[in-house]
Each structure stands twice: as structure tokens, then as C-alpha cells.
Motif scaffolding. Structure first.
Motif, PDB file in Angstrom:
ATOM      1  N   PHE A   1       0.730  -1.266  -0.041  1.00 17.94           N
ATOM      2  CA  PHE A   1       0.224  -0.137  -0.085  1.00 17.94           C
ATOM      3  C   PHE A   1       0.899   1.207   0.190  1.00 17.94           C
ATOM      4  N   ALA A   2       1.953   1.052  -0.441  1.00 15.10           N
ATOM      5  CA  ALA A   2       2.957   2.377  -0.923  1.00 15.10           C
ATOM      6  C   ALA A   2       3.135   2.477  -2.172  1.00 15.10           C
ATOM      7  N   ASP A   3       3.947   3.280  -2.740  1.00 16.81           N
ATOM      8  CA  ASP A   3       4.563   3.490  -3.956  1.00 16.81           C
ATOM      9  C   ASP A   3       5.709   3.168  -4.200  1.00 16.81           C
ATOM     10  N   VAL A   4       6.164   2.617  -5.538  1.00 22.02           N
ATOM     11  CA  VAL A   4       7.297   2.029  -5.754  1.00 22.02           C
ATOM     12  C   VAL A   4       8.241   3.512  -6.195  1.00 22.02           C
ATOM     13  N   GLU A   5       7.574   4.366  -6.678  1.00 21.45           N
ATOM     14  CA  GLU A   5       8.340   5.638  -7.248  1.00 21.45           C
ATOM     15  C   GLU A   5       8.867   6.509  -5.838  1.00 21.45           C
ATOM     16  N   ALA A   6       9.771   7.452  -6.207  1.00 20.14           N
ATOM     17  CA  ALA A   6      10.272   8.231  -5.169  1.00 20.14           C
ATOM     18  C   ALA A   6       9.189   9.312  -4.710  1.00 20.14           C
ATOM     19  N   THR A   7       8.620  10.091  -5.567  1.00 22.09           N
ATOM     20  CA  THR A   7       7.432  10.919  -5.464  1.00 22.09           C
ATOM     21  C   THR A   7       6.239  10.473  -6.392  1.00 22.09           C
ATOM     22  N   SER A   8       5.167  10.411  -5.925  1.00 21.95           N
ATOM     23  CA  SER A   8       4.108  10.075  -6.750  1.00 21.95           C
ATOM     24  C   SER A   8       3.550  10.618  -7.991  1.00 21.95           C
ATOM     25  N   LEU A   9       2.894  10.233  -9.130  1.00 19.48           N
ATOM     26  CA  LEU A   9       2.243  10.730  -9.983  1.00 19.48           C
ATOM     27  C   LEU A   9       0.941  10.511  -9.850  1.00 19.48           C
ATOM     28  N   GLY A  10       0.104  11.617  -9.693  1.00 19.20           N
ATOM     29  CA  GLY A  10      -1.166  11.384  -9.626  1.00 19.20           C
ATOM     30  C   GLY A  10      -1.741  12.593 -10.780  1.00 19.20           C
ATOM     31  N   ALA A  11      -2.497  13.309 -10.286  1.00 17.22           N
ATOM     32  CA  ALA A  11      -3.072  14.507 -11.260  1.00 17.22           C
ATOM     33  C   ALA A  11      -1.801  15.399 -11.531  1.00 17.22           C
ATOM     34  N   GLY A  12      -1.008  15.462 -10.502  1.00 17.45           N
ATOM     35  CA  GLY A  12       0.310  15.983 -10.662  1.00 17.45           C
ATOM     36  C   GLY A  12       1.519  15.331  -9.936  1.00 17.45           C
ATOM     37  N   ARG A  13       2.719  15.965 -10.089  1.00 18.38           N
ATOM     38  CA  ARG A  13       3.842  15.319  -9.450  1.00 18.38           C
ATOM     39  C   ARG A  13       4.181  15.915  -8.161  1.00 18.38           C
ATOM     40  N   GLY A  14       4.296  14.940  -7.044  1.00 20.81           N
ATOM     41  CA  GLY A  14       4.112  15.631  -5.580  1.00 20.81           C
ATOM     42  C   GLY A  14       5.679  15.677  -5.283  1.00 20.81           C
ATOM     43  N   THR A  15       5.886  16.201  -3.943  1.00 25.91           N
ATOM     44  CA  THR A  15       7.402  16.335  -3.624  1.00 25.91           C
ATOM     45  C   THR A  15       7.528  15.380  -2.350  1.00 25.91           C
ATOM     46  N   ARG A  16       6.755  14.601  -2.072  1.00 26.65           N
ATOM     47  CA  ARG A  16       6.959  13.610  -1.192  1.00 26.65           C
ATOM     48  C   ARG A  16       6.818  12.028  -1.283  1.00 26.65           C
ATOM     49  N   ASN A  17       7.199  11.048  -0.646  1.00 26.41           N
ATOM     50  CA  ASN A  17       7.218   9.773  -0.878  1.00 26.41           C
ATOM     51  C   ASN A  17       5.726   9.369  -0.345  1.00 26.41           C
ATOM     52  N   ALA A  18       5.030   8.440  -1.015  1.00 25.97           N
ATOM     53  CA  ALA A  18       3.960   7.956  -0.523  1.00 25.97           C
ATOM     54  C   ALA A  18       4.064   6.823   0.655  1.00 25.97           C
ATOM     55  N   PRO A  19       3.497   6.881   1.713  1.00 21.64           N
ATOM     56  CA  PRO A  19       3.764   6.007   2.919  1.00 21.64           C
ATOM     57  C   PRO A  19       2.963   4.774   2.769  1.00 21.64           C
ATOM     58  N   THR A  20       3.124   3.788   3.425  1.00 18.22           N
ATOM     59  CA  THR A  20       2.465   2.495   3.412  1.00 18.22           C
ATOM     60  C   THR A  20       1.158   2.879   4.325  1.00 18.22           C
ATOM     61  N   LEU A  21      -0.031   2.300   3.706  1.00 22.76           N
ATOM     62  CA  LEU A  21      -1.269   2.314   4.577  1.00 22.76           C
ATOM     63  C   LEU A  21      -1.629   1.328   5.499  1.00 22.76           C
ATOM     64  N   LEU A  22      -0.622   0.170   5.414  1.00 25.80           N
ATOM     65  CA  LEU A  22      -0.741  -0.857   6.399  1.00 25.80           C
ATOM     66  C   LEU A  22      -0.526  -0.504   7.385  1.00 25.80           C
ATOM     67  N   ASN A  23      -1.530  -0.801   8.709  1.00 29.64           N
ATOM     68  CA  ASN A  23      -1.496  -0.375  10.146  1.00 29.64           C
ATOM     69  C   ASN A  23      -1.589   1.039  10.225  1.00 29.64           C
ATOM     70  N   VAL A  24      -2.036   2.004   9.306  1.00 27.17           N
ATOM     71  CA  VAL A  24      -2.007   3.271   9.240  1.00 27.17           C
ATOM     72  C   VAL A  24      -3.017   3.799  10.430  1.00 27.17           C
ATOM     73  N   ALA A  25      -3.911   2.845  10.762  1.00 25.69           N
ATOM     74  CA  ALA A  25      -4.917   3.587  11.846  1.00 25.69           C
ATOM     75  C   ALA A  25      -4.165   3.593  13.240  1.00 25.69           C
ATOM     76  N   TYR A  26      -3.312   3.124  13.109  1.00 28.58           N
ATOM     77  CA  TYR A  26      -2.637   3.279  14.740  1.00 28.58           C
ATOM     78  C   TYR A  26      -1.736   4.558  14.708  1.00 28.58           C
ATOM     79  N   ASN A  27      -1.817   5.072  13.694  1.00 24.85           N
ATOM     80  CA  ASN A  27      -0.978   6.460  13.637  1.00 24.85           C
ATOM     81  C   ASN A  27      -1.824   7.579  14.395  1.00 24.85           C
ATOM     82  N   GLN A  28      -1.170   8.236  15.088  1.00 30.22           N
ATOM     83  CA  GLN A  28      -1.759   9.618  15.802  1.00 30.22           C
ATOM     84  C   GLN A  28      -2.008  10.772  14.819  1.00 30.22           C
ATOM     85  N   TRP A  29      -1.040  10.971  13.769  1.00 34.13           N
ATOM     86  CA  TRP A  29      -1.020  11.866  12.839  1.00 34.13           C
ATOM     87  C   TRP A  29      -0.912  11.455  11.342  1.00 34.13           C
ATOM     88  N   GLN A  30      -1.452  11.967  10.499  1.00 34.72           N
ATOM     89  CA  GLN A  30      -1.304  11.480   9.095  1.00 34.72           C
ATOM     90  C   GLN A  30      -0.404  12.661   8.295  1.00 34.72           C
TER      91      GLN A  30
END
Ligand code: HEC
Ligand code: HEC
Length: 418
Positions: A101-130
Motif C-alpha cells: 500500500f505504498a508507491d514504488v516511485e520516489a514521489t508519486s504521479l497523480g493529477a500532478g507530481r508531488g514532492t514527498r514519498n507515499a507512505p504505506t497504509l498498512l497499520n495506518v489506523a494506529y497513527n496519531q497523525w497522518q
């Protein structure tokens, strides 16, 4: 003799006044394996890292967080590319079930190219912050930021409300109750968000109705994300008593992790994060300057969908926490400590995605940073670690034992879209 008496008196006092309970236990509840690798003290530290609690912490701002109908709806939204400006991007585009549930690319390509790496969503519900900068305090508000974010899905809340009305009305109404009268496109134009004339011209009540549908889309997605739990990694089996579950190299790596490597200072819970933000001095490389948590706090406080806002189902706890936050300069260049569970699946690494391998991350830590262009002050406690080649490869070997079992496959099958 006198010392012994004093000792007894002191202990009796501790017992009577009940303050002895706070003392760190010298002996672990379960004894260390008898292979002489770990002392009992080390073993009690290791036990703080496993198992993952049975359920993620409750999510009181979302009343359907643990509703399975909501989760099914959320799963459909997660994979549905119609929920984007041009109909080609979904959450799963960048959070691929095939890559943890992460991205193999360094920064993701969606509607545009971002500037940060996509984190995994596994166990994401345990995070206090997103987000790396913690600019969302709930999973549901995080999803809304992605749905309208310029580099992610870049659509609008009016567009999404109409999609729900057209394709998901029955399932939506089962979970959330009646939709507004979206067939009336004079009242509810087909596209728009705050700042767009079409949205801004709507009555306040209709804007609120659309915002509520939008928030509910996020709440359904959160219910799905709360099921993306991966547990029972080889490391967990080792801590539970299976001494053969991890290799001797991984055991040495674990010893370095909690000892000489000081990794445990920040990666110190069953999700291997302190839920805090630190400045490791990770260079931005070719990416633009990034103030991290410093900017994240202001964004969070001004987000109408934060846990203290009108779309939250329980504002009490969230408001108390938000009241503590202040964008003070110390937070410049700080990023969230990421989970290390499943980290072997989620290369590349760090918020920039500029580190291709676990070896490269450990070498960075070993050198105590590499200089380069980053915002703010590197945390002062971080010094070169003087790890040997053996210790570095052992650490990688240990991190590879944190890959858990994937969530049940029926959750991962791309549903047949209507
Ligand atoms: C274009 C790629 C892309 C799309 C599409 C996308 N994301 Fe993300 N996601 C990212 C990136 C990149 C980050 C980190 C951004 C940041 O920290 O500023 C992120 C962060 C997150 C986080 C925070 C995780 C953490 O540990 O901090 C969650 C949760 C998440 N995304 C869920 C979603 C959901 C749900 C959707 C669909 C509604 C979605 N994402 C769509 C790329 C994407
Ligand atoms: C001072 C706190 C701190 C210490 C000590 C620390 N880390 Fe981290 N770790 C972080 C933070 C914060 C990040 C994210 C930094 C960034 O991207 O700017 C991170 C990122 C990582 C990542 C990348 C994960 C990903 O998904 O991108 C790995 C792997 C990692 N740490 C392993 C370790 C190991 C192994 C050690 C010990 C040698 C260690 N860390 C020591 C705080 C810490």
C-alpha cells in the motif's frame, strides 16, 4: 545491616504509598530466550515492540469507523478512478496493494507530481497523525485532502457528491442516511469546491450538505483503512516464543536496534514509531524546500475538517490536542517517525523517497546525517554511530523480519464497479 534496614523501610514506604508501581520492571514478564543473546533488561525493552494491539485505537471523530458496511463502501471509493479530476487516479494508484500500500516511485504521479514519498497504509489506523508533516489528525480528513489535492486526485466535492448519488446511493444511504437532493443541479452544480464560483454561490445550508457528503466519503474510506492491518511478522513470532522465527543475524540486528544503533529512541512502540516528529537532516536533493511539521501545524489548525471541526462526530479529545499545537520554529524541517512494520516492502525511503534501499537509510543514520540542503536544525542528539559492516547488515536483516501477513485477500480484490 543499617543499609538493609533502610532498604526495607524505603520499600515498605513505597508499598504503602503506592509509588513503587512506576518503577521499570527489571525482569520481563516472559523470560528471555535461553540463547544468551539478550539480557532480561533487553528482553523487557523488546517486549514493548510486539505484539501489535488487537485493534487500532478508537476513532471517536468518525462514528462509522468500525462499521463494516462503511468499510465496504470505503473500499470501493479507494479503488474507483472516477473519483478524480480526469477519471484516471484512485487512492490505489499511489498506495498499491501489491507494494505494501505504498508507491514504488520516489514521489508519486497523480493529477500532478508531488514532492514527498507515499507512505504505506498498512497499520495506518494506529497513527496519531497522518502525512509526513502531520497536517491531518484523522484518517477521514486525510482522505479528503487527497481527493481534492492538486497532485493527488484534484477533483471537487460537488463532483464526488454527484458520483455517490449516481453510483453508490443505496449503499451510502444505508450507512449515512438520506443524500441531499443532488438531482437538482441548479441547487447543486455538478462540479466545484470552495473558491469556485459554482460552490461559493450555493446557499450555506446546501454547502454544508455537500461538505457532509464529502466528509462521509472520507469516513467510509477510514473504515476500510482500519482493516488494513498486518500482523504476525517473524519478529512477532520470535517475541511470542518461537526462537527460530528469526535468524541469528536478525537477532544481532535487533540487539543493535535497541542498543548501539539507538533506533529505539524514536521507533519505540509496536508500530515502531513514537508518533512524534524529528529533524534527521534528510537532504531535499532536487526537491523544493520543505518545512515539514512547522507548516503542517498551521495547515492542520486551519483545516475545517479537523477533529475539532463541525464535521467531526466527537470534538472533545481532538480539540484538547489541537489546543496544544503551535507552529513554533523548533518544528522547522521535522518529519513524522514512520512505522517500520513492512518496511522491506515500501522502498524507496524517507519523506523525499531519495533513499533507494534500507542499506542507504542505515548508512545515513550511521554517518549522523550527510549535510546537504534541509530546513531547520538537525536534532542535536544524533551523532555518528560507528557501526561495523556486520552491524549494518544485521540491522537490515532485522528490519526484514518486520514484514507481516497481509490483510485478508477478499479485502484486496478490486470490486466490480457498477
Ligand atoms: C498521487 C498519489 C497519491 C494518491 C492518489 C493518494 N495518495 Fe495518499 N499519499 C501520497 C503521498 C505522496 C503521501 C505523503 C504526502 C505528505 O506527507 O505530504 C500520502 C499520504 C497518505 C496517508 C498518510 C499516511 C501516513 O502514514 O502519514 C494516508 C492515510 C493516505 N495517503 C491515504 C490515501 C487515500 C485514502 C487516498 C485516496 C482518497 C490517497 N491517499 C490518494 C500519495 C497519494
Ligand atoms: C531521532 C529519532 C530517530 C532515530 C534515533 C532513528 N530514526 Fe528512523 N526515522 C525517524 C524519522 C523522523 C524518519 C523520517 C525522516 C524523514 O523522512 O525526514 C525515520 C525514517 C526511517 C526509515 C525510513 C522508513 C520509510 O518508510 O521511509 C527507516 C528504515 C528507519 N528510520 C530506520 C531506523 C534505524 C534502523 C535506526 C537506528 C539505526 C533509526 N531509524 C533511528 C526517526 C528516527
Amino acid at each position: 545491616m543499617r543499609l538493609l534496614i533502610l532498604f526495607i523501610i524505603a520499600n515498605a514506604a513505597l508499598f504503602l504509598f503506592g509509588c513503587g508501581e512506576e518503577k521499570a520492571p527489571e525482569m520481563a514478564a516472559v523470560p528471555a530466550p535461553e540463547d544468551n543473546i539478550f539480557t532480561n533488561r533487553e528482553w523487557s525493552v523488546i517486549q514493548r515492540l510486539s505484539p501489535l494491539p488487537e485493534a487500532p485505537p478508537p476513532s471517536p471523530t468518525n462514528r462509522v469507523a468500525d462499521n463494516l458496511n462503511a468499510a465496504q463502501l470505503g473500499q470501493m471509493f479507494f479503488f474507483d478512478t472516477r473519483f478524480s479530476k480526469d477519471g484516471t487516479v484512485a487512492c490505489a494508484t499511489c498506495h498499491s496493494p501489491f507494494h505494501g500500500f505504498a508507491d514504488v516511485e520516489a514521489t508519486s504521479l497523480g493529477a500532478g507530481r508531488g514532492t514527498r514519498n507515499a507512505p504505506t497504509l498498512l497499520n495506518v489506523a494506529y497513527n496519531q497523525w497522518q502525512f509526513w508533516d502531520g497536517r491531518a489528525d484523522t484518517l477521514w480528513s486525510q482522505a479528503l485532502a487527497a481527493l481534492e489535492g492538486e497532485i493527488e486526485q484534484a477533483g471537487t466535492r460537488l463532483q464526488y457528491a454527484h458520483l455517490v448519488h449516481q453510483y453508490y446511493a443505496a449503499d451510502y444511504e444505508t450507512v449515512f442516511g438520506a443524500l441531499p437532493e443532488l438531482e437538482d443541479t441548479a441547487r447543486f452544480p455538478t462540479d466545484g469546491k470552495p473558491g469556485d464560483v459554482a460552490f461559493d454561490r450555493m446557499s450555506e445550508a446546501d454547502q454544508h450538505a455537500v461538505n457532509t457528503v464529502f466528509a462521509n466519503i472520507g469516513k467510509a474510506i477510514e473504515a476500510y483503512e482500519r482493516l488494513l492491518i498486518s500482523r504476525n511478522a517473524p519478529f512477532d513470532r520470535f517475541v511470542a516464543g518461537d526462537t527460530e522465527a528469526i535468524s541469528p543475524e536478525a537477532k544481532r540486528g535487533l540487539k543493535t536496534f535497541i542498543g548501539k544503533g539507538v533506533c529505539i529512541l524514536c521507533h519505540d512502540t509496536p508500530t515502531f514509531t513514537d508518533n512524534e516528529f524529528h529533524n534527521l537532516g534528510v537532504p531535499q536533493g532536487p526537491l523544493p524546500e520543505d518545512a515539514g511539521r512547522y507548516a503542517g501545524i498551521s495547515l492542520l489548525l486551519s483545516d475545517p475538517f479537523n477533529g475539532g471541526g463541525v464535521y467531526s462526530d466527537d470534538t472533545a479529545v481532538a480539540t484538547r490536542i489541537l489546543n496544544f499545537l503551535e507552529p513554533i520554529p523548533r518544528h522547522q524541517g521535522e518529519f513524522k517517525t514512520p512505522t517500520l512494520r513492512n518496511v522491506a516492502l515500501t522502498a524507496p525511503y524517507f519523506h523525499t523517497g531519495e533513499f533507494p534501499t534500507l542499506e542507504s537509510v542505515i548508512e545515513f543514520n550511521n554517518l549522523g546525517g550527510t549535510g546537504g540542503n534541509f530546513v531547520g536544525q538537525r536534532e542535536r542528539t544524533l551523532e555518528p554511530l560507528q557501526l561495523s559492516e556486520q552491524e549494518k547488515t544485521d540491522l537490515v536483516e532485522f528490519l526484514e523480519t518486520l514484514t507481516g501477513e497481509s490483510p485478508p485477500t477478499h479485502l484486496l480484490i478490486k470490486p466490480n464497479l457498477p
